[in-house]
Write a protein that holds these residues in place. Sequence first.
Motif, PDB file in Angstrom:
ATOM      1  N   ALA A 190      -7.800 -12.484  36.272  1.00  0.00           N
ATOM      2  CA  ALA A 190      -8.145 -13.520  35.313  1.00  0.00           C
ATOM      3  C   ALA A 190      -6.907 -14.009  34.591  1.00  0.00           C
ATOM      4  CB  ALA A 190      -9.163 -12.992  34.295  1.00  0.00           C
ATOM      5  N   ARG A 191      -6.842 -15.303  34.426  1.00  0.00           N
ATOM      6  CA  ARG A 191      -5.790 -15.898  33.624  1.00  0.00           C
ATOM      7  C   ARG A 191      -6.400 -16.947  32.711  1.00  0.00           C
ATOM      8  NH1 ARG A 191      -4.610 -21.021  35.419  1.00  0.00           N
ATOM      9  NH2 ARG A 191      -5.115 -21.472  37.611  1.00  0.00           N
ATOM     10  N   LEU A 192      -5.818 -17.091  31.549  1.00  0.00           N
ATOM     11  CA  LEU A 192      -6.277 -18.130  30.645  1.00  0.00           C
ATOM     12  C   LEU A 192      -6.024 -19.492  31.259  1.00  0.00           C
ATOM     13  CD1 LEU A 192      -5.013 -16.709  27.256  1.00  0.00           C
ATOM     14  CD2 LEU A 192      -7.387 -17.302  27.751  1.00  0.00           C
ATOM     15  N   ASN A 193      -6.959 -20.368  31.039  1.00  0.00           N
ATOM     16  CA  ASN A 193      -6.748 -21.742  31.477  1.00  0.00           C
ATOM     17  C   ASN A 193      -5.466 -22.285  30.866  1.00  0.00           C
ATOM     18  OD1 ASN A 193      -9.144 -21.971  33.022  1.00  0.00           O
ATOM     19  ND2 ASN A 193     -10.329 -22.393  31.165  1.00  0.00           N
ATOM     20  N   TYR A 217      -1.525 -14.310  35.777  1.00  0.00           N
ATOM     21  CA  TYR A 217      -2.786 -13.606  35.628  1.00  0.00           C
ATOM     22  C   TYR A 217      -2.594 -12.434  34.681  1.00  0.00           C
ATOM     23  CZ  TYR A 217      -4.897 -16.451  39.204  1.00  0.00           C
ATOM     24  OH  TYR A 217      -5.417 -17.512  39.913  1.00  0.00           O
ATOM     25  N   ARG A 218      -3.483 -12.326  33.743  1.00  0.00           N
ATOM     26  CA  ARG A 218      -3.356 -11.346  32.672  1.00  0.00           C
ATOM     27  C   ARG A 218      -4.120 -10.062  32.938  1.00  0.00           C
ATOM     28  NH1 ARG A 218      -4.359 -12.845  26.285  1.00  0.00           N
ATOM     29  NH2 ARG A 218      -3.760 -10.805  25.400  1.00  0.00           N
ATOM     30  N   LEU A 245     -14.191 -10.587  27.606  1.00  0.00           N
ATOM     31  CA  LEU A 245     -13.472 -11.838  27.453  1.00  0.00           C
ATOM     32  C   LEU A 245     -14.447 -12.999  27.471  1.00  0.00           C
ATOM     33  CD1 LEU A 245     -13.516 -13.094  30.519  1.00  0.00           C
ATOM     34  CD2 LEU A 245     -11.552 -11.597  30.860  1.00  0.00           C
ATOM     35  N   THR A 263     -13.245 -19.470  29.475  1.00  0.00           N
ATOM     36  CA  THR A 263     -11.881 -19.863  29.139  1.00  0.00           C
ATOM     37  C   THR A 263     -10.848 -19.308  30.113  1.00  0.00           C
ATOM     38  OG1 THR A 263     -11.433 -17.992  27.650  1.00  0.00           O
ATOM     39  CG2 THR A 263     -12.536 -19.932  26.707  1.00  0.00           C
ATOM     40  N   TYR A 264     -11.298 -18.559  31.095  1.00  0.00           N
ATOM     41  CA  TYR A 264     -10.400 -17.956  32.064  1.00  0.00           C
ATOM     42  C   TYR A 264     -10.622 -18.539  33.445  1.00  0.00           C
ATOM     43  CZ  TYR A 264      -8.799 -14.357  28.849  1.00  0.00           C
ATOM     44  OH  TYR A 264      -8.214 -13.692  27.799  1.00  0.00           O
TER      45      TYR A 264
END
Length: 113
Positions: free
Chosen positions: A92-95, A100-101, A27, A31-32
């Motif tokens: 981790a999650r996208l901003n 959280y993905r 990733l 961006t996370y």
Amino acid sequence: QVQLVESGGGLVQAGGSLRLSCAASGLTFSTYAMGWFRQAPGKEREFVATSTYYTDSVKGRFTVFRDNAKNTVYLQMNSLKPEDTAVYYCAARLNGVRDYRYWGQGTQVTVAS
């Protein structure tokens, strides 16, 4: 493929310190947003910390920091207590999104009295 790999867990005495690492791959790390969670036996998973917010039970003892060049986020844990014993997970999650993905496999932290 996205991978989050925690490391650094182990057995420590109360009052001791550990630094957990979470290495991300697959990733675009910058961006996370990264967070730390934990789950103790018989309890629900709980949020622990991000770089900007800490749950009350760890404030003043735990610190989150990240090294974007290494695609790694750390959880520095000081003054550990037996009640900190849990499996610790990074996530981790996208901003800009709530959930959280991606999740790591977890690393065991055991704090002995």
